[in-house]
Motif scaffolding. Structure first.
Motif, short mmCIF file in Angstrom:
data_model
loop_
_atom_site.label_atom_id
_atom_site.label_comp_id
_atom_site.label_asym_id
_atom_site.label_seq_id
_atom_site.Cartn_x
_atom_site.Cartn_y
_atom_site.Cartn_z
N ASP A 272 -110.95 23.84 35.82
CA ASP A 272 -111.98 24.13 36.65
C ASP A 272 -112.08 23.21 37.72
O ASP A 272 -111.65 22.04 37.71
N PRO A 275 -115.64 20.51 43.32
CA PRO A 275 -116.08 20.87 44.61
C PRO A 275 -116.06 19.97 45.82
O PRO A 275 -115.66 18.94 45.43
N ASN A 288 -114.68 29.55 40.39
CA ASN A 288 -114.78 28.26 40.08
C ASN A 288 -113.80 27.68 39.20
O ASN A 288 -113.60 26.54 38.76
N THR A 289 -112.48 28.36 39.17
CA THR A 289 -111.42 27.79 38.35
C THR A 289 -110.27 28.18 39.29
O THR A 289 -110.34 28.83 40.60
N ALA A 615 -117.83 33.08 35.62
CA ALA A 615 -118.18 31.88 36.36
C ALA A 615 -119.41 31.48 36.62
O ALA A 615 -119.87 30.31 36.89
#
Ligand code: ZN
Ligand code: ZN
Ligand code: FE
Length: 736
Positions: A272, A275, A288-289, A615
């Motif tokens: 993961d 941000p 998001n991975t 996601a």
């Protein structure tokens, strides 16, 4: 005085086993010898009975970390009067069976050597020892000895030779042993390469199993240029980070993930991402991975520094072709992508991509099985006949069986072009020779159009066994979990040819290696335009909506984004049954829901829409939608109706995505429950590409366990089509 002969089989070559035996024999004051044999390692020890007993104890308990003893036989011999313990040269090859070691990431001691200014290997990019370094990628033949590797062209200097011959040295019989005086060399100084990377250039770098294309992951323009040139519109690029701290800066890393990242196999680990870390968005758009690995050769370690902390390290190939491995082919094949090259003169005998793993449901799960794993054998816990299984089409691997083992090939790739076919054939030839396999049968998918099926059909004089795709998925899961009796198989998958000629993929089987019954499946929906419906998930959404609402399809927002003419064409296909294949695919259902949510109407790679649906799924939402089970057909129209209703009510997409995941898990529980009631089966195997979805895998696992099932997942081979060959192999091996 007693004398014993010990024969050990398993991973006992190339992992420092002989020096280990030498050391413990001396510790216990024993005489005798140790030698590699094609079948493993053979030892004879002589001494008093108590010391021999203690030696055997140490032998079993203290074996080197990378060794794996699968079988050990001890026999009594007459004392021969030996007075010292020696390491013998390897014997010649015979028809026996040896396990070939995989490539091993640079060990901490070697890293110490090449980072120590006082060491003679300071900054030497090919440093290795008995505990680490290239293996499978450089081995030409067995037994594993330097003359049978691509290191044979580098005669060792006196100092390296001394290390190689000294049983007390960490490099004793390290076949790829080398130093700056005698070993392989780079053709460009590393300092210069770092400068080019810093300047935003894309460099083709020859590594362990092939070329990478590398650029600075924090340089957005460079990453975008690489993406353009590689014609890989959205597929995520893997990253290589300088050290663990850098991985933790850009990703969330659990304790288990840390262990996998720093382990001897050094795979790409799907993590993961955090941000706002400065990593270019173009590395993994919409994801998001992110896949990250740590350096696994000295060369990779030495690429970092001078402001370079994290690099894109993607396979050196053009779109889906195999990875480039030869210096002379690099300019022709990578010329349009790379600004510069970093090559060396150590040959790569076997191409091996980076492996990809994800940690979930408590352990490491292989998504792509290559470097560090291949060609490790999987212990099946049962004797098998020798067969060849040619695998599926996408993410192809093949698999050989022999003795108690299945030996899957490394990831070959999508069998859609000549280059990949060549890679398949050369790897097969190579592995058959290594492992001395003479197949008595060849197993293949039922899909008549797969290139792998045609390869099998082209083999004359050997019986063929056709294996249904999802039966193979479940059998693979059974095999690696040592299950032999009938199980309930839940195959949630993208595409697999069914015995009725339709595209299967949401399947509930009752099966063993001898056969399967299809006990439940998602209700068929039409795929308009066949494979075009895979690339355009909106076609699946429209098909599902028409199935659910007939002609009165509700005007959901996503439909507005589809050009009217294209929609009219698809509506006509669906209405007229023209260019239609029926599918029960779970992957296509995920696609349909992703499109309905407006997440993705067109995909650039298989599974993209489903990845994005996972996601966005909101945490903490556990209420499934209603569904119906009508005989064998699982009717998802009520689910689609509810999703359409909620979309119109403005329920947020993440909530819908989460409830949809819950629904699929609830279906698994419901249908498995019915099968259990009828057949008294409690064991459930989960397989198929959709189980790469961590959320779905974990929810299915948890819910089924809660309802009293014994649930098995994949770990050693992928749940996707990379695992198909293992299933085909055990089924064919079991066939009379
Ligand atoms: Zn080492
Ligand atoms: Zn040397
Ligand atoms: Fe599949």
């Amino acid at each position: 005085m007693v004398r014993r002969r010990i024969r050990a089989r398993g991973i006992v070559q190339g992992v420092g086993f002989r020096p280990f035996v030498y050391r413990i024999a001396r510790e216990h004051g024993l005489a005798g010898w140790v030698a590699n044999s094609p079948a493993g390692v053979t030892v004879e020890v002589e001494g008093d009975a108590a010391s021999v007993g203690r030696f055997l104890d140490s032998f079993r308990r203290e074996a080197p970390a990378l060794a794996q003893i699968d079988e050990m036989a001890v026999e009594d011999l007459a004392a021969a009067g030996d007075t010292e313990f020696v390491i013998r040269e390897s014997g010649g090859a015979d028809a026996e069976f040896v396990l070939v070691p995989p490539d091993i990431a640079t060990c901490a001691e070697c890293r110490g050597d090449f980072t120590d200014p006082a060491n003679r290997r300071y900054l030497y990019p090919f440093t290795n020892c008995t505990n680490c370094g290239p293996r499978y990628t450089i081995i030409e033949d067995i037994p594993y000895d330097r003359p049978f590797t691509t290191m044979s062209v580098f005669p060792m200097c006196a100092e390296c030779q001394r290390e190689y011959e000294d049983p007390g040295d960490r490099r004793f019989h390290a076949q790829p042993n080398a130093c700056p005086v005698c070993g392989p060399r780079l053709d460009v100084p590393l300092e210069e390469v770092r400068g080019l990377l810093r300047a935003g250039q894309i460099i083709a770098i020859k590594g362990l199993g092939g070329f990478h294309l590398a650029c600075n992951a924090e340089d957005d323009a460079a990453v975008r240029r690489l993406r353009e040139r590689k014609r890989r519109s959205d597929k995520p690029f893997a990253l290589m980070a300088w050290d663990l701290a850098e991985v933790e800066r850009v990703c969330l890393v659990s304790e288990d993930e840390r262990a996998v990242l720093t382990g001897a196999r050094r795979p790409i680990v799907i993590l993961d991402r955090r941000p706002g870390t400065g990593i270019s968005e173009a590395v993994a758009p919409g994801n998001n991975t992110i896949g990250v690995m740590l350096p696994y050769t000295p060369l990779h370690h030495l690429l970092f520094g001078d402001g370079l902390n994290i690099l894109v390290m993607t396979s050196g190939n053009i779109s889906e072709e195999p990875i480039v491995s030869r210096n002379e082919e690099a300019p022709a094949r990578l010329g349009g992508i790379a600004d510069a090259y970093l090559t060396h003169n150590r040959g790569i005998r076997t191409r091996v991509d980076d492996s990809v793993v994800r940690v979930y449901a408590g352990r490491e799960r292989v998504i792509r099985r290559s470097r560090g794993f291949a060609p490790l054998a999987i212990d099946l816990g049962m004797p098998v006949r020798q067969v060849l299984a040619v695998g599926a089409e996408l993410k192809n691997t093949f698999c050989l069986t022999k003795d108690h083992y299945a030996i899957p090939s490394q990831h070959i790739g999508d069998l859609e072009n000549f280059e990949t076919l060549e890679f398949f054939e050369e790897t097969l030839e190579h592995m058959r020779r290594f492992f001395r396999v003479e197949p008595v049968a060849v197993a293949h998918d039922l899909h008549p159009g797969y290139l792998s099926t045609r390869i099998a059909q082209g083999m004359s004089g050997i019986p063929r066994v056709g294996v249904q795709h999802h039966h193979a998925h479940i059998a693979a899961c059974m095999a690696e979990n040592h299950l032999r009796e009938k199980v309930i198989g839940v195959a949630f998958d993208g595409t697999g040819y069914g015995t009725d000629g339709q595209v299967w993929g949401g399947e509930f089987l009752v099966c063993d290696f001898a056969g399967f019954e299809r006990r439940g499946h998602f209700r068929y929906v039409p795929m308009a335009g066949g494979d075009q419906a895979i690339r355009e998930p909106w076609r699946m959404a429209l098909a599902w909506l028409r199935e659910t609402f007939g002609g009165a399809v509700p005007e959901l927002p996503f439909l507005a984004a589809i050009p009217e003419r294209r929609r009219a064409v698809v509506e006509a296909m669906l209405a007229g049954g023209v260019q239609i294949v029926a599918t029960s695919s779970c992957g296509r259902l995920f696609d349909a829901v992703a499109a309905m949510l407006g997440l993705r109407l067109e995909t650039n790679f298989e599974g993209q829409a489903a990845i994005e649906l996972e996601a966005v799924a909101a945490p903490g939402v556990h209420e499934p939608y209603p569904f119906e089970v009508d005989g064998a057909a699982i009717d998802l129209r009520p689910v689609i109706a509810r999703i359409a209703g909620e979309l119109r009510q403005g329920v947020p997409g993440p909530v819908i995505a989460a409830r949809f995941h819950e629904t699929i898990a609830a279906i698994a529980v419901e249908v498995c429950g019915r099968i259990r009631a009828a057949d008294r089966l409690e064991r459930v195997c989960l397989s198929g590409g959709t189980f790469q979805n961590r959320r779905l895998a974990e929810r299915c696992l948890d819910s089924l366990v809660c309802h009293g099932f014994e649930v098995y997942l994949h770990a050693q081979v992928p749940p996707n089509d990379g695992g198909i060959s293992l299933g085909q192999a055990v089924i064919a091996s079991n066939a009379a």
